[in-house]
Write a protein that holds these residues in place. Structure first.
Motif, PDB file in Angstrom:
ATOM      1  N   ALA A 155       0.824  -1.210   0.000  1.00  0.00           N
ATOM      2  CA  ALA A 155       0.000   0.000   0.000  1.00  0.00           C
ATOM      3  C   ALA A 155       0.863   1.267   0.000  1.00  0.00           C
ATOM      4  CB  ALA A 155      -0.929  -0.005   1.201  1.00  0.00           C
ATOM      5  N   ASP A 156       2.083   1.145   0.535  1.00  0.00           N
ATOM      6  CA  ASP A 156       2.966   2.303   0.588  1.00  0.00           C
ATOM      7  C   ASP A 156       3.924   2.365  -0.599  1.00  0.00           C
ATOM      8  OD1 ASP A 156       2.677   3.802   3.336  1.00  0.00           O
ATOM      9  OD2 ASP A 156       2.331   1.684   3.680  1.00  0.00           O
ATOM     10  N   LEU A 157       3.752   1.442  -1.546  1.00  0.00           N
ATOM     11  CA  LEU A 157       4.633   1.413  -2.713  1.00  0.00           C
ATOM     12  C   LEU A 157       3.825   1.400  -4.017  1.00  0.00           C
ATOM     13  CD1 LEU A 157       7.084  -1.251  -1.262  1.00  0.00           C
ATOM     14  CD2 LEU A 157       7.746   1.063  -1.871  1.00  0.00           C
ATOM     15  N   PRO A 158       2.894   2.341  -4.154  1.00  0.00           N
ATOM     16  CA  PRO A 158       2.073   2.301  -5.362  1.00  0.00           C
ATOM     17  C   PRO A 158       2.925   2.618  -6.601  1.00  0.00           C
ATOM     18  CG  PRO A 158       1.672   4.335  -4.165  1.00  0.00           C
ATOM     19  CD  PRO A 158       2.594   3.494  -3.313  1.00  0.00           C
ATOM     20  N   GLY A 159       2.752   1.807  -7.630  1.00  0.00           N
ATOM     21  CA  GLY A 159       3.443   2.089  -8.887  1.00  0.00           C
ATOM     22  C   GLY A 159       4.907   1.695  -8.913  1.00  0.00           C
ATOM     23  N   SER A 160       5.423   1.155  -7.808  1.00  0.00           N
ATOM     24  CA  SER A 160       6.828   0.750  -7.792  1.00  0.00           C
ATOM     25  C   SER A 160       6.986  -0.564  -8.565  1.00  0.00           C
ATOM     26  CB  SER A 160       7.297   0.573  -6.346  1.00  0.00           C
ATOM     27  OG  SER A 160       8.613   0.075  -6.316  1.00  0.00           O
ATOM     28  N   THR A 161       7.886  -0.578  -9.529  1.00  0.00           N
ATOM     29  CA  THR A 161       8.075  -1.798 -10.322  1.00  0.00           C
ATOM     30  C   THR A 161       9.452  -2.389 -10.059  1.00  0.00           C
ATOM     31  OG1 THR A 161       8.793  -0.394 -12.147  1.00  0.00           O
ATOM     32  CG2 THR A 161       6.517  -1.173 -12.211  1.00  0.00           C
ATOM     33  N   ALA A 162       9.546  -3.714 -10.249  1.00  0.00           N
ATOM     34  CA  ALA A 162      10.782  -4.419  -9.944  1.00  0.00           C
ATOM     35  C   ALA A 162      11.747  -4.369 -11.119  1.00  0.00           C
ATOM     36  CB  ALA A 162      10.477  -5.863  -9.590  1.00  0.00           C
ATOM     37  N   ALA A 163      13.033  -4.375 -10.806  1.00  0.00           N
ATOM     38  CA  ALA A 163      14.065  -4.513 -11.825  1.00  0.00           C
ATOM     39  C   ALA A 163      15.066  -5.546 -11.302  1.00  0.00           C
ATOM     40  CB  ALA A 163      14.759  -3.171 -12.065  1.00  0.00           C
ATOM     41  N   PRO A 164      15.653  -6.343 -12.200  1.00  0.00           N
ATOM     42  CA  PRO A 164      16.611  -7.356 -11.741  1.00  0.00           C
ATOM     43  C   PRO A 164      17.980  -6.746 -11.435  1.00  0.00           C
ATOM     44  CG  PRO A 164      16.311  -7.501 -14.108  1.00  0.00           C
ATOM     45  CD  PRO A 164      15.432  -6.386 -13.648  1.00  0.00           C
ATOM     46  N   TYR A 165      18.555  -7.165 -10.322  1.00  0.00           N
ATOM     47  CA  TYR A 165      19.890  -6.701  -9.934  1.00  0.00           C
ATOM     48  C   TYR A 165      20.772  -7.915  -9.700  1.00  0.00           C
ATOM     49  CZ  TYR A 165      18.213  -1.943  -9.054  1.00  0.00           C
ATOM     50  OH  TYR A 165      17.700  -0.678  -9.183  1.00  0.00           O
ATOM     51  N   GLN A 166      21.944  -7.887 -10.279  1.00  0.00           N
ATOM     52  CA  GLN A 166      22.908  -8.954  -9.997  1.00  0.00           C
ATOM     53  C   GLN A 166      23.707  -8.534  -8.773  1.00  0.00           C
ATOM     54  OE1 GLN A 166      23.183 -12.052 -11.772  1.00  0.00           O
ATOM     55  NE2 GLN A 166      24.185 -12.397  -9.801  1.00  0.00           N
ATOM     56  N   LEU A 167      23.394  -9.143  -7.637  1.00  0.00           N
ATOM     57  CA  LEU A 167      24.050  -8.742  -6.398  1.00  0.00           C
ATOM     58  C   LEU A 167      25.234  -9.649  -6.113  1.00  0.00           C
ATOM     59  CD1 LEU A 167      20.907  -8.157  -4.136  1.00  0.00           C
ATOM     60  CD2 LEU A 167      22.096  -6.500  -5.575  1.00  0.00           C
ATOM     61  N   LYS A 168      26.266  -9.046  -5.549  1.00  0.00           N
ATOM     62  CA  LYS A 168      27.473  -9.794  -5.210  1.00  0.00           C
ATOM     63  C   LYS A 168      27.130 -10.957  -4.272  1.00  0.00           C
ATOM     64  CE  LYS A 168      32.033  -8.787  -3.391  1.00  0.00           C
ATOM     65  NZ  LYS A 168      32.730  -7.844  -2.508  1.00  0.00           N
ATOM     66  N   GLY A 169      27.631 -12.141  -4.587  1.00  0.00           N
ATOM     67  CA  GLY A 169      27.406 -13.291  -3.724  1.00  0.00           C
ATOM     68  C   GLY A 169      26.128 -14.054  -4.021  1.00  0.00           C
ATOM     69  N   PHE A 170      25.312 -13.559  -4.949  1.00  0.00           N
ATOM     70  CA  PHE A 170      24.072 -14.261  -5.300  1.00  0.00           C
ATOM     71  C   PHE A 170      24.191 -14.797  -6.731  1.00  0.00           C
ATOM     72  CE2 PHE A 170      22.860 -11.647  -1.799  1.00  0.00           C
ATOM     73  CZ  PHE A 170      21.821 -12.307  -1.164  1.00  0.00           C
ATOM     74  N   ASP A 171      23.826 -16.081  -6.930  1.00  0.00           N
ATOM     75  CA  ASP A 171      23.938 -16.694  -8.253  1.00  0.00           C
ATOM     76  C   ASP A 171      22.952 -16.090  -9.225  1.00  0.00           C
ATOM     77  OD1 ASP A 171      25.836 -18.321  -7.166  1.00  0.00           O
ATOM     78  OD2 ASP A 171      24.448 -19.993  -6.777  1.00  0.00           O
ATOM     79  N   GLN A 172      21.735 -15.922  -8.764  1.00  0.00           N
ATOM     80  CA  GLN A 172      20.664 -15.416  -9.633  1.00  0.00           C
ATOM     81  C   GLN A 172      20.420 -13.926  -9.390  1.00  0.00           C
ATOM     82  OE1 GLN A 172      19.058 -17.442 -11.863  1.00  0.00           O
ATOM     83  NE2 GLN A 172      20.385 -19.107 -11.221  1.00  0.00           N
ATOM     84  N   PRO A 173      20.013 -13.207 -10.444  1.00  0.00           N
ATOM     85  CA  PRO A 173      19.631 -11.805 -10.211  1.00  0.00           C
ATOM     86  C   PRO A 173      18.452 -11.730  -9.237  1.00  0.00           C
ATOM     87  CG  PRO A 173      19.772 -12.280 -12.552  1.00  0.00           C
ATOM     88  CD  PRO A 173      19.864 -13.589 -11.844  1.00  0.00           C
ATOM     89  N   ILE A 174      18.409 -10.675  -8.457  1.00  0.00           N
ATOM     90  CA  ILE A 174      17.338 -10.488  -7.470  1.00  0.00           C
ATOM     91  C   ILE A 174      16.488  -9.288  -7.900  1.00  0.00           C
ATOM     92  CG2 ILE A 174      16.876  -9.885  -5.046  1.00  0.00           C
ATOM     93  CD1 ILE A 174      18.537 -12.036  -4.327  1.00  0.00           C
ATOM     94  N   GLU A 175      15.187  -9.458  -7.785  1.00  0.00           N
ATOM     95  CA  GLU A 175      14.271  -8.361  -8.142  1.00  0.00           C
ATOM     96  C   GLU A 175      14.208  -7.374  -6.979  1.00  0.00           C
ATOM     97  OE1 GLU A 175      11.317  -8.868 -10.991  1.00  0.00           O
ATOM     98  OE2 GLU A 175      13.373  -9.240 -11.667  1.00  0.00           O
ATOM     99  N   LEU A 176      14.491  -6.113  -7.280  1.00  0.00           N
ATOM    100  CA  LEU A 176      14.399  -5.083  -6.245  1.00  0.00           C
ATOM    101  C   LEU A 176      13.471  -3.974  -6.718  1.00  0.00           C
ATOM    102  CD1 LEU A 176      18.163  -4.768  -5.184  1.00  0.00           C
ATOM    103  CD2 LEU A 176      16.342  -5.964  -3.948  1.00  0.00           C
ATOM    104  N   TYR A 177      12.769  -3.397  -5.759  1.00  0.00           N
ATOM    105  CA  TYR A 177      11.844  -2.299  -6.057  1.00  0.00           C
ATOM    106  C   TYR A 177      12.416  -0.998  -5.525  1.00  0.00           C
ATOM    107  CZ  TYR A 177       8.292  -5.953  -6.775  1.00  0.00           C
ATOM    108  OH  TYR A 177       7.608  -7.034  -7.223  1.00  0.00           O
ATOM    109  N   ALA A 178      12.379   0.046  -6.355  1.00  0.00           N
ATOM    110  CA  ALA A 178      12.772   1.371  -5.881  1.00  0.00           C
ATOM    111  C   ALA A 178      11.621   1.913  -5.039  1.00  0.00           C
ATOM    112  CB  ALA A 178      13.052   2.292  -7.060  1.00  0.00           C
ATOM    113  N   ALA A 179      11.963   2.383  -3.839  1.00  0.00           N
ATOM    114  CA  ALA A 179      10.909   2.809  -2.916  1.00  0.00           C
ATOM    115  C   ALA A 179      11.028   4.278  -2.591  1.00  0.00           C
ATOM    116  CB  ALA A 179      10.969   1.958  -1.647  1.00  0.00           C
TER     117      ALA A 179
END
Ligand SMILES: [Zn+2]
Length: 244
Positions: free
Chosen positions: A220-244
């Motif tokens: 409810a506090d993140l209306p319109g926020s969309t995810a983008a994939p980020y390749q984070l250090k130490g993680f095999d797969q990209p992680i979806e993060l939302y800009a807040a």
């Protein structure tokens, strides 16, 4: 915004229904037995910090919690041009704004690590909406720090301005307790902690990046926020993060 200091410990009141006086004349008997406001959150007490060891006889517990990391960008490069005193004052502003926002939302400032802070929400003060409270605290940190722009500009003089604060948040089950034998440290560990730290590294100055779990819990506090994939250090797969 003001820092309303609670007269009694919010953690003891919520968890034990005990009115433990933290300040004022009624706090004297508690101080005698070594019970005082926690440095991690002055609205909780030193007993709450370790309640699980006293009440549950455990050195660690698994809890559902939210972890926030905030980092002062450009601090290392500024250290080459600023005096140690100016660096100290800049760090004070950063820590103060982080602490007051975290405490207003009933989290604990668990650690300061150089130019970064780590906060935990949902311990010892329990909150059904801890992910949302962490998000609101993050937004306040950004707004409050930005509001001190002129003071910071005066502090750094001709140096390039610190570009701002990067924040990362994740939520879920983690292990909280005392870790280490020779040096006992009260903190949280687990994937949630690592993911929040990596999300913080990925955030640009002035940005807040949250995981899908935080998005789901604070939608409810993140209306319109969309995810983008980020390749984070130490993680095999990209992680979806939302800009807040
Ligand atoms: Zn307490």
């Amino acid at each position: 915004m003001t820092d309303a200091r609670s007269l009694i410990c919010k953690g003891c009141w919520q968890n034990l229904h005990m009115p433990v006086a933290l300040r004022g004349v009624l706090s004297a008997p508690y101080r005698v037995v070594g019970l005082k406001p926690s440095r991690m959150n002055p609205n909780t007490c030193t007993f709450c910090e370790l309640m699980f060891t006293k009440v549950m006889k455990a050195t660690k517990i698994t809890i559902d919690a939210t972890i926030l990391f905030a980092d002062l960008r450009s601090y290392t490069s500024l250290s080459q041009s600023l005096s140690p005193q100016a660096m100290g004052e800049l760090l004070d502003i950063f820590y103060d704004e982080c602490a007051s926002a975290i405490w207003r939302h009933d989290g604990i400032l668990n650690k300061t690590i150089g130019d970064a802070v780590m906060a935990v929400f949902n311990f010892p003060i329990k909150q059904d909406d801890h992910a949302r409270q962490a998000l609101l605290a993050a937004r306040e940190i950004q707004a409050q720090f930005a509001g001190r722009h002129e003071e910071i500009a005066a502090l750094v003089g001709g140096a390039d301005l610190p570009a701002g604060i990067g924040i990362g948040i994740d939520s879920g089950e983690l292990s909280f307790g005392e870790f280490g034998r020779s040096h006992r440290d009260l903190t949280a560990i687990g994937t949630v902690v690592n993911t929040a730290a990596r999300a913080q590294s990925a955030a640009s100055a002035g940005q807040i990046l949250v995981t899908g779990k935080v998005h789901q819990r604070a939608e409810a506090d993140l209306p319109g926020s969309t995810a983008a994939p980020y390749q984070l250090k130490g993680f095999d797969q990209p992680i979806e993060l939302y800009a807040a």
